[in-house]
Every structure is written in structure tokens, then in C-alpha cells.
Design an enzyme around this catalytic site. Structure first.
Site, PDB file in Angstrom:
ATOM      1  N   ASP A   2       0.827  -1.202   0.000  1.00 38.45           N
ATOM      2  CA  ASP A   2       0.000   0.000   0.000  1.00 38.45           C
ATOM      3  C   ASP A   2       0.862   1.253   0.000  1.00 38.45           C
ATOM      4  OD1 ASP A   2      -2.322   1.376  -0.070  1.00 38.45           O
ATOM      5  OD2 ASP A   2      -2.949   0.909   1.976  1.00 38.45           O
ATOM      6  N   GLY A   3       0.298   2.297  -0.577  1.00 39.48           N
ATOM      7  CA  GLY A   3       0.959   3.599  -0.530  1.00 39.48           C
ATOM      8  C   GLY A   3       1.600   4.017  -1.846  1.00 39.48           C
ATOM      9  N   ARG A   6       0.217   7.526  -2.929  1.00 34.69           N
ATOM     10  CA  ARG A   6       0.744   8.648  -2.133  1.00 34.69           C
ATOM     11  C   ARG A   6       2.207   8.911  -2.460  1.00 34.69           C
ATOM     12  NH1 ARG A   6      -1.254   6.071   3.220  1.00 34.69           N
ATOM     13  NH2 ARG A   6      -1.779   4.433   1.729  1.00 34.69           N
ATOM     14  N   GLU A  49     -12.127  -4.980  -4.147  1.00 36.81           N
ATOM     15  CA  GLU A  49     -12.665  -3.613  -4.030  1.00 36.81           C
ATOM     16  C   GLU A  49     -11.923  -2.634  -4.954  1.00 36.81           C
ATOM     17  OE1 GLU A  49     -11.816  -5.464  -1.152  1.00 36.81           O
ATOM     18  OE2 GLU A  49     -13.910  -6.054  -0.978  1.00 36.81           O
ATOM     19  N   ASN A  50     -10.748  -3.027  -5.414  1.00 36.81           N
ATOM     20  CA  ASN A  50      -9.951  -2.102  -6.231  1.00 36.81           C
ATOM     21  C   ASN A  50     -10.564  -1.813  -7.614  1.00 36.81           C
ATOM     22  OD1 ASN A  50      -6.735  -3.212  -4.936  1.00 36.81           O
ATOM     23  ND2 ASN A  50      -7.950  -1.439  -4.366  1.00 36.81           N
ATOM     24  N   ARG A  53     -11.749   1.736  -8.537  1.00 32.00           N
ATOM     25  CA  ARG A  53     -10.852   2.833  -8.919  1.00 32.00           C
ATOM     26  C   ARG A  53     -11.137   3.282 -10.348  1.00 32.00           C
ATOM     27  NH1 ARG A  53      -5.079   2.152  -6.025  1.00 32.00           N
ATOM     28  NH2 ARG A  53      -5.920   1.605  -3.994  1.00 32.00           N
ATOM     29  N   ARG A 179      -5.394  -1.194   9.294  1.00 33.36           N
ATOM     30  CA  ARG A 179      -6.553  -2.071   9.081  1.00 33.36           C
ATOM     31  C   ARG A 179      -6.153  -3.268   8.238  1.00 33.36           C
ATOM     32  NH1 ARG A 179      -7.721   2.785   6.335  1.00 33.36           N
ATOM     33  NH2 ARG A 179      -7.113   2.608   4.148  1.00 33.36           N
ATOM     34  N   ILE A 180      -7.026  -4.271   8.277  1.00 34.69           N
ATOM     35  CA  ILE A 180      -6.683  -5.524   7.601  1.00 34.69           C
ATOM     36  C   ILE A 180      -7.133  -5.536   6.134  1.00 34.69           C
ATOM     37  CG2 ILE A 180      -8.726  -6.814   8.393  1.00 34.69           C
ATOM     38  CD1 ILE A 180      -6.647  -9.168   8.879  1.00 34.69           C
ATOM     39  N   SER A 181      -8.107  -4.686   5.808  1.00 35.70           N
ATOM     40  CA  SER A 181      -8.564  -4.520   4.418  1.00 35.70           C
ATOM     41  C   SER A 181      -8.898  -5.833   3.713  1.00 35.70           C
ATOM     42  CB  SER A 181      -7.532  -3.725   3.608  1.00 35.70           C
ATOM     43  OG  SER A 181      -7.362  -2.449   4.135  1.00 35.70           O
TER      44      SER A 181
HETATM   45  C1  IPE Z   1      -1.472   0.024  -3.418  1.00 42.46           C
HETATM   46  O1  IPE Z   1      -1.217   1.376  -3.446  1.00 42.46           O
HETATM   47  C2  IPE Z   1      -1.636  -0.577  -4.780  1.00 42.46           C
HETATM   48  C3  IPE Z   1      -2.951  -1.168  -5.069  1.00 42.46           C
HETATM   49  C4  IPE Z   1      -3.955  -1.241  -4.232  1.00 42.46           C
HETATM   50  C5  IPE Z   1      -3.126  -1.688  -6.417  1.00 42.46           C
HETATM   51  P1  IPE Z   1      -2.402   2.437  -3.487  1.00 42.46           P
HETATM   52  O2  IPE Z   1      -2.747   2.691  -4.914  1.00 42.46           O
HETATM   53  O3  IPE Z   1      -3.554   1.981  -2.638  1.00 42.46           O
HETATM   54  O4  IPE Z   1      -1.722   3.697  -2.875  1.00 42.46           O
HETATM   55  P2  IPE Z   1      -2.402   4.840  -1.976  1.00 42.46           P
HETATM   56  O5  IPE Z   1      -3.061   4.153  -0.811  1.00 42.46           O
HETATM   57  O6  IPE Z   1      -3.387   5.556  -2.843  1.00 42.46           O
HETATM   58  O7  IPE Z   1      -1.260   5.685  -1.572  1.00 42.46           O
HETATM   59 MG    MG Z   2      -4.144   2.352  -0.664  1.00 40.27          MG
END
Ligand code: IPE
Ligand code: MG
Length: 226
Positions: A2-3, A6, A49-50, A53, A179-181
Site C-alpha cells: 500500500d501507498g 501517495r 474492491e480495487n 478505482r 486495518r486488515i482490508s
Molecule cells: C497500493 O497502493 C496498490 C494497489 C492497491 C493496487 P495504493 O494505490 O492503494 O496507494 P495509496 O493508498 O493511494 O497511496
Molecule cells: Mg491504498
């Protein structure tokens, strides 16, 4: 993992750049896990859930996965040398056909490697996984292969995506989220949590070592008394 978003935003880059670096870090960390003797590691790449996006971002993530799988030939040599077996967990049937095929090929090619299993969770959801297992067991009961009242936790452990793996020991959550997501819900019942503020593209092998060393210090009682 994750991240990524950001990380990219902090640098004024498109989110995809974060995902790209994130994929490189994934490879590095996966190899390192094998080098330090971890028998099984799972990476959360894309959740059920992705899909919510923006379409463009989803397409870019799929492209990354496709490219990574396409260069599997180079990777294959590395996997063979290290003995890494690649497995996919998740609802793969919802992914583009070519990715499903590539993923199957990668699983087949690495099937005999026995030093470490690397699970890549793609279109994965923990609740979805448990639901699927429930359906499978219900069917077996309906066919009278199993008796509903005699079902055990082990039956569920065998009906989920990871029947041959032990429960999760250590869950590492980067990017400051607590969180565990929906990740490996059944398997993580007694997992030790380790949180880090590091955004995934900045995650290092040193940080992994720190998490593992910290884990080794924990007293695990599994609900019992010391
Ligand atoms: C994780 O990074 C990658 C995936 C879920 C595919 P994020 O895309 O969730 O990064 P942030 O949370 O927006 O920073
Ligand atoms: Mg994320």
C-alpha cells in the site's frame, strides 16, 4: 502493498509511477523473503474492491501485471535458482483472459520449486474467499459427502484458496494504515501485526528484516496463558 499512490503524489508523478516502482519492490522483497528462509509469503496486489478505482488506473495496474508475467522467462531463471513457486489467489476468472493464461503458465512452470511459495493475491477478497469455501462445503454436504454437523475448522482451511499452507504468522502493513482490508481473514486469525509508515515503493529489505526480528521477539500464546 500500500501507498503507491501517495508515493507518486509526493513526487508530483502520476499514480502509475508509484505502481511501477511498487512492482519492482515486490520482486526485491519476494526474493529477499526466500533468501532469509521464509517458506511462504503472500502479497496483496489487487483487491476485489480495487475495481472501484478509475478505469484508467485499473487498466494500468492490469498492464503492469501483464508485463510482469510476460517477462516471466527472465524471472523464471531467478525463480528456478531460488526455488520460488508462484501461486495466484483470488477470483482469477474475472481478469482479462490473457492474464489468466499467463498466470496459469507461471504457476505451472514454477510448480516443482520447493524453497518458498509466493502467493500473489489478485482480485482477492477475504470474505469472498470464505464465501466460496462455504459454497463448496455446502455442495459437499448436499451430495452427502460431508455431514454439516461434523464440519471442522480444518474443513474450512482446506476449502479456502490456500489449503496447503499453514496459518499466517506475520502480517506486515505498510503506508501507515491500521486495518486488515479484507486480506486473508481466515488465515490471519492469530497473525502478529507489524505496522510501518513506509510507503510501499520505499519499503526495503532492511525493513523486512526489522519486522521479522521484531516478530521473533513476540510471545505467541494463541489464546493460552504463559
Ligand atoms: C497500493 O497502493 C496498490 C494497489 C492497491 C493496487 P495504493 O494505490 O492503494 O496507494 P495509496 O493508498 O493511494 O497511496
Ligand atoms: Mg491504498
Amino acid at each position: 502493498m500500500d501507498g503507491n499512490g501517495r508515493w507518486a503524489k509526493e513526487r508530483g508523478l502520476p499514480r502509475t509511477e508509484g505502481h511501477k516502482i511498487g512492482a519492482e519492490v515486490f520482486e526485491k522483497i519476494c526474493d529477499h523473503c526466500c533468501d532469509i528462509g521464509i517458506p511462504c509469503v503472500s502479497f496483496y496486489a489487487f483487491s476485489t474492491e480495487n475495481w472501484a478505482r478509475p478505469q484508467e488506473e485499473v487498466a494500468q495496474i492490469m498492464d503492469l501485471l501483464r508485463h510482469w508475467l510476460q517477462k516471466a522467462e527472465e524471472r523464471q531463471e531467478e525463480n528456478r535458482r531460488r526455488g520460488i513457486r508462484l501461486r495466484f489467489i483470488g477470483e482469477m476468472s474475472k481478469l482479462p483472459d490473457d492474464i489468466q493464461q499467463l498466470a496459469q503458465d507461471a504457476q505451472k512452470k514454477t510448480k516443482a520449486h520447493s524453497n518458498m511459495i509466493c502467493n500473489l493475491a489478485v482480485n482477492y477478497g477475504g470474505r469472498q474467499e470464505i464465501l466460496q469455501a462455504a459454497k463448496r462445503l455446502a455442495l459437499q454436504c448436499q451430495r452427502r459427502e460431508k455431514d454439516p454437523m461434523s464440519l471442522t475448522e480444518e474443513d474450512i482451511s482446506k476449502a479456502i484458496y490456500t489449503p496447503e499452507f499453514p496459518d499466517m504468522d506475520l502480517l506486515i502493513r505498510p503506508s501507515g494504515e491500521l486495518r486488515i482490508s479484507n486480506f486473508l481473514l481466515w488465515q490471519s486469525a492469530y497473525a502478529e501485526f507489524w505496522y510501518s509508515n513506509t510507503l510501499w515503493p520505499d519499503f526495503t529489505t532492511q525493513e523486512l528484516d526489522k519486522a521479522v526480528a521484531d516478530f521473533a521477539q513476540r510471545g505467541r500464546r494463541f489464546g493460552g496463558a504463559q
